[in-house]
Design a protein around this motif. Structure first.
Motif: not given
Length: 276
Positions: A273-276, A250-265, A190-194
């Motif tokens: 929601n889970c990875q705030k 949907p996220c398998p845990e909470c149902g929020a929509t999975i997102e994509k972004f570019q970070y660190l190459g 439950h960690l944001d990559p950033r």
């Protein structure tokens, strides 16, 4: 690209399939590739491998060690593609970057994607390879404890700022880990990559430690990821939770929509929601 669970799977299968076989002939690639690294000429590789007996293979980090007894070790790693065992009479791949024939006419081929190292060392010298020298503890070794992991974070905090993704994917701080498995590890923790490692709470350190070790064990037990192949050309059984196929679903845990972004190459796949 192969990560540690795939290399552990390949090592186990090699020990089942061609450990103790004698090398009849060793050949380097028939398809030139400027990003495949050799440390021997074609003639040297053939001469030095001929008549050698295959010892017990093992994996560390993103590297596979194959002893060729009594004097040498073949080091393969930092690559994707296919490492395949072929029974006697099988068709040889049209292109390959390594081809070893055994005394019973079965054979082993390696065909890489992108880049990779294929180097033959005198026994003991492989430890001095620039890829291996100074390698930290891997998550599949007993020494990878929470105490070790927490001390590692403390050590890194004294240097440059690092995020959770950087901890998992840069500089082989945790050997054998890459961006693919890191996505599921961060989701499980439950960690944001950033998220900066300097801001981790004790609970977050513990959650990330257990996510790393549990995910490594699961991927290894399932023979690697579904988009990598084993020694017999079968895909692994581990289906990643967070990859390109999850985006917009949907996220398998909470149902929020999975997102994509570019970070660190590279791409990151997260639950907002889970990875705030």
């Amino acid at each position: 690209m192969f990560e540690l669970p795939e290399f552990m799977t390949l090592a186990r299968q090699m020990n089942d399939s061609f450990k103790a076989k004698t090398v009849q002939k060793g050949q380097l690639g028939n398809s030139p590739h400027k990003f495949v690294w050799y440390n021997r000429t074609h003639e040297e590789f053939d001469r030095l491998t001929k008549g050698k007996i295959v010892g017990k293979a093992y994996a560390r980090g993103k590297w596979l060690f194959i002893p060729l007894e009594p004097d040498y070790v073949l080091l393969l790693g930092e690559c994707g593609g296919k490492m395949l065992f072929h029974p006697s009479g099988a068709k040889v791949p049209k292109k390959y970057h390594l081809y070893i024939t055994f005394d019973d006419d079965s054979f082993f081929t390696v065909t890489t994607q992108m880049w990779g190292g294929m180097e033959l060392y005198e026994k003991g010298e492989e430890r001095n390879s620039k890829y291996i020298r100074g390698m930290r503890t891997t998550p599949m070794e007993p020494e990878f404890t929470f105490g070790y992991f927490s001390a590692l974070i403390d050590e890194l905090i004294d240097g440059k700022k690092r995020s959770a993704k950087a901890l998992l994917t840069q500089d082989q701080i945790i050997p054998g880990l890459g961006n693919a498995i890191a996505q599921d590890i961060l989701f499980s923790a439950h960690l944001d990559p950033r998220h900066l490692i300097a801001d981790f709470t004790v609970d977050q350190r513990q959650d990330l430690f257990h996510a790393i070790t549990d995910t490594f064990v699961e991927v290894t037990e399932m023979g690697g990821r579904y988009d990598e192949y084993d020694l017999y050309n079968n895909p692994g059984g581990y289906i990643r939770k967070m990859d390109k196929n999850a985006v917009g679903h949907p996220c398998p845990e909470c149902g929020a929509t999975i997102e994509k972004f570019q970070y660190l190459g590279g791409a990151c796949y997260v639950c907002p929601n889970c990875q705030k």
